[in-house]
Design a protein around this motif. Structure first.
Motif, PDB file in Angstrom:
ATOM      1  N   UNK A   1       0.835  -1.213   0.000  1.00  0.00           N
ATOM      2  CA  UNK A   1       0.000   0.000   0.000  1.00  0.00           C
ATOM      3  C   UNK A   1       0.865   1.257   0.000  1.00  0.00           C
ATOM      4  N   UNK A   2       1.899   1.288   0.844  1.00  0.00           N
ATOM      5  CA  UNK A   2       2.766   2.462   0.916  1.00  0.00           C
ATOM      6  C   UNK A   2       3.478   2.710  -0.417  1.00  0.00           C
ATOM      7  N   UNK A   3       4.038   1.671  -0.984  1.00  0.00           N
ATOM      8  CA  UNK A   3       4.767   1.827  -2.247  1.00  0.00           C
ATOM      9  C   UNK A   3       3.841   2.279  -3.372  1.00  0.00           C
ATOM     10  N   UNK A   4       2.670   1.672  -3.461  1.00  0.00           N
ATOM     11  CA  UNK A   4       1.721   2.050  -4.511  1.00  0.00           C
ATOM     12  C   UNK A   4       1.266   3.497  -4.346  1.00  0.00           C
ATOM     13  N   UNK A   5       0.981   3.898  -3.107  1.00  0.00           N
ATOM     14  CA  UNK A   5       0.527   5.259  -2.836  1.00  0.00           C
ATOM     15  C   UNK A   5       1.616   6.270  -3.191  1.00  0.00           C
ATOM     16  N   UNK A   6       2.839   5.964  -2.800  1.00  0.00           N
ATOM     17  CA  UNK A   6       3.952   6.882  -3.070  1.00  0.00           C
ATOM     18  C   UNK A   6       4.197   7.016  -4.566  1.00  0.00           C
ATOM     19  N   UNK A   7       4.293   5.908  -5.269  1.00  0.00           N
ATOM     20  CA  UNK A   7       4.583   5.958  -6.712  1.00  0.00           C
ATOM     21  C   UNK A   7       3.471   6.661  -7.471  1.00  0.00           C
ATOM     22  N   UNK A   8       2.244   6.429  -7.090  1.00  0.00           N
ATOM     23  CA  UNK A   8       1.122   7.018  -7.820  1.00  0.00           C
ATOM     24  C   UNK A   8       1.060   8.528  -7.644  1.00  0.00           C
ATOM     25  N   UNK A   9       1.759   9.067  -6.647  1.00  0.00           N
ATOM     26  CA  UNK A   9       1.769  10.513  -6.423  1.00  0.00           C
ATOM     27  C   UNK A   9       3.101  11.159  -6.788  1.00  0.00           C
ATOM     28  N   UNK A  10       4.012  10.406  -7.398  1.00  0.00           N
ATOM     29  CA  UNK A  10       5.220  11.025  -7.922  1.00  0.00           C
ATOM     30  C   UNK A  10       6.473  10.869  -7.087  1.00  0.00           C
ATOM     31  N   UNK A  11       6.435  10.058  -6.024  1.00  0.00           N
ATOM     32  CA  UNK A  11       7.656   9.768  -5.262  1.00  0.00           C
ATOM     33  C   UNK A  11       8.494   8.766  -6.049  1.00  0.00           C
ATOM     34  N   UNK A  12       9.760   9.101  -6.260  1.00  0.00           N
ATOM     35  CA  UNK A  12      10.649   8.222  -7.043  1.00  0.00           C
ATOM     36  C   UNK A  12      11.062   7.001  -6.248  1.00  0.00           C
ATOM     37  N   UNK A  13      11.363   7.165  -4.959  1.00  0.00           N
ATOM     38  CA  UNK A  13      11.841   6.041  -4.165  1.00  0.00           C
ATOM     39  C   UNK A  13      11.821   6.342  -2.686  1.00  0.00           C
ATOM     40  N   UNK A  14      12.118   5.322  -1.897  1.00  0.00           N
ATOM     41  CA  UNK A  14      12.230   5.433  -0.445  1.00  0.00           C
ATOM     42  C   UNK A  14      13.688   5.283  -0.032  1.00  0.00           C
ATOM     43  N   UNK A  15      14.069   5.991   1.018  1.00  0.00           N
ATOM     44  CA  UNK A  15      15.363   5.787   1.674  1.00  0.00           C
ATOM     45  C   UNK A  15      15.077   5.199   3.045  1.00  0.00           C
ATOM     46  N   UNK A  16      15.245   3.892   3.173  1.00  0.00           N
ATOM     47  CA  UNK A  16      14.942   3.183   4.419  1.00  0.00           C
ATOM     48  C   UNK A  16      16.028   3.450   5.458  1.00  0.00           C
ATOM     49  N   UNK A  17      15.626   3.796   6.663  1.00  0.00           N
ATOM     50  CA  UNK A  17      16.602   3.850   7.741  1.00  0.00           C
ATOM     51  C   UNK A  17      17.025   2.435   8.104  1.00  0.00           C
ATOM     52  N   UNK A  18      18.321   2.294   8.346  1.00  0.00           N
ATOM     53  CA  UNK A  18      18.982   1.007   8.560  1.00  0.00           C
ATOM     54  C   UNK A  18      19.707   1.087   9.903  1.00  0.00           C
ATOM     55  N   UNK A  19      19.322   0.215  10.842  1.00  0.00           N
ATOM     56  CA  UNK A  19      19.864   0.257  12.206  1.00  0.00           C
ATOM     57  C   UNK A  19      20.748  -0.969  12.421  1.00  0.00           C
ATOM     58  N   UNK A  20      22.039  -0.753  12.348  1.00  0.00           N
ATOM     59  CA  UNK A  20      23.036  -1.833  12.453  1.00  0.00           C
ATOM     60  C   UNK A  20      23.965  -1.515  13.607  1.00  0.00           C
ATOM     61  N   UNK A  21      24.071  -2.458  14.531  1.00  0.00           N
ATOM     62  CA  UNK A  21      24.897  -2.275  15.723  1.00  0.00           C
ATOM     63  C   UNK A  21      25.948  -3.390  15.761  1.00  0.00           C
TER      64      UNK A  21
END
Length: 379
Positions: free
Chosen positions: A67-87
């Motif tokens: 749902x998030x990806x479809x909503x974002x793409x349909x409104x013109x968002x090119x991509x997501x930058x996921x936060x990555x938590x590595x310890x």
């Protein structure tokens, strides 16, 4: 090259339960707990923030990610930058990213941003109370362990690239000993795995006190709204630009946490910024020395849900103002001399800090409509 602006929205994976948060904050805790509990602190204060149709979703559910990806793409968002938590081998909140990597039907370009900070009970004013320590042993064995996870993302056909090289963002490069050697080693390994290389971006929040740690980077992106308010041109008389404050920025992370804890103990007030004034700084073309510089944008900011009466609030935010200022920003893109027309937006879904593009009860789809109207027209 396609000159259309490519908007990359920061993507926060805190909206699902994990055992560590159950232990630290209570069973079933997610950021929604704080979001729901927020209270207005003055007349007209837009709190609590309520998702449209009270959709307090769970990011461990694949349907949510689709749902998030479809909503974002349909409104013109090119991509997501996921936060990555590595310890140093231990990960937290990785489920949404891992689910996305495992489902090629989620047709959304992505990159990762390593949020390499120690976790503490900062929301409770206890910066010195460590929950998960961030360590960075400067040895190839530990670097290789991290690489072995990252190569899965970097080899994905949806990975956001510059000149064919997958993008990787790092939030606090100054915290990593021998970082240039680490980045060089990762590049060698990436080439050995058949990639053209890697493209490293510094997520700039404030002026870096020691720039030596940036030698291995290709670029920076201006993480807004804080890159703007910490810039020397914004309120030049502020204590943030004093010699004393610059000295604090040079202290080890733990010492800075202790100072923040002391401040939190004795300072009990809201901090306000004017939305328009900050955006006027955001849209300026300001370049980092020796680094390609990508602009950033922000939707709103009000972290009352986390910090209550010690919150920082940007007053005056609205979909109309966001539309106006985003348009101004994208008009500057031809001046910026960047290999890809990336704009990093804070954020897609940071509900606890009130910077989100997702629809809510008050504004419905208005912020997403701004993306469609403005970004879609900029060629």
């Amino acid at each position: 090259m396609d000159k259309r602006a490519k908007l990359i929205a920061m993507y926060f994976p805190q909206l699902h339960a994990i055992p560590e948060n159950d232990e630290w904050w209570g069973e079933g805790f997610t950021d929604w707990v704080n979001v729901k509990a927020a209270q207005p602190l003055f007349e007209g204060h837009n709190q609590p923030r309520i998702p449209l149709d009270k959709n307090h979703y769970d990011q461990s559910d694949m349907d949510t990610l689709i749902w998030q990806a479809d909503l974002a793409k349909s409104h013109g968002i090119h991509g997501f930058c996921h936060y990555h938590y590595w310890f140093d081998g231990k990960q937290l909140l990785e489920t949404p990213t891992d689910l996305m990597l495992g489902n090629k039907d989620i047709n959304m370009p992505f990159c990762l941003s390593w949020a390499n900070e120690t976790w503490s009970k900062r929301w409770d004013g206890r910066d010195h109370h460590i929950l998960m320590k961030q360590t960075h042993p400067p040895c190839k064995e530990r670097w290789k362990l991290h690489f072995d996870y990252l190569i899965r993302a970097w080899s994905d056909e949806r990975a956001i690239c510059v000149d064919g090289k997958p993008v990787f963002v790092i939030y606090r490069p100054q915290n990593i000993p021998e970082i240039e050697n680490m980045l060089d080693y990762w590049k060698e390994l990436a080439v050995a795995h058949g990639l053209k290389g890697l493209y490293f971006i510094f997520q700039k929040q404030y002026e870096m006190p020691k720039r030596e740690c940036l030698k291995g980077f290709d670029a920076a992106f201006q993480f807004q709204p804080f890159e703007a308010i910490y810039s020397p041109e914004f309120d030049p008389g502020s204590i943030r630009h004093s010699t004393w404050f610059k000295m604090i920025r040079r202290l080890p992370e733990g010492a800075q946490d202790l100072l923040r804890a002391l401040r939190s103990k004795f300072v009990n007030e809201l901090t306000f910024y004017d939305y328009d004034r900050v955006w006027a700084e955001v849209v300026k073309v300001r370049r980092e020395p020796d680094l390609t510089t990508y602009p950033g944008a922000f939707v709103d900011w009000d972290n009352t849900a986390r910090y209550k009466n010690k919150a920082t609030i940007f007053k005056g935010a609205s979909p109309e103002k966001f539309t106006f200022w985003l348009d101004k920003l994208l008009q500057t893109m031809p001046e910026r001399d960047i290999p890809e027309p990336f704009v990093f937006i804070n954020a897609w879904n940071e509900w606890a800090e009130s910077t989100y593009l997702e629809p809510d009860e008050k504004n419905q789809f208005s912020y997403l409509k701004a993306i469609s109207d403005v970004a879609g027209s900029k060629l």
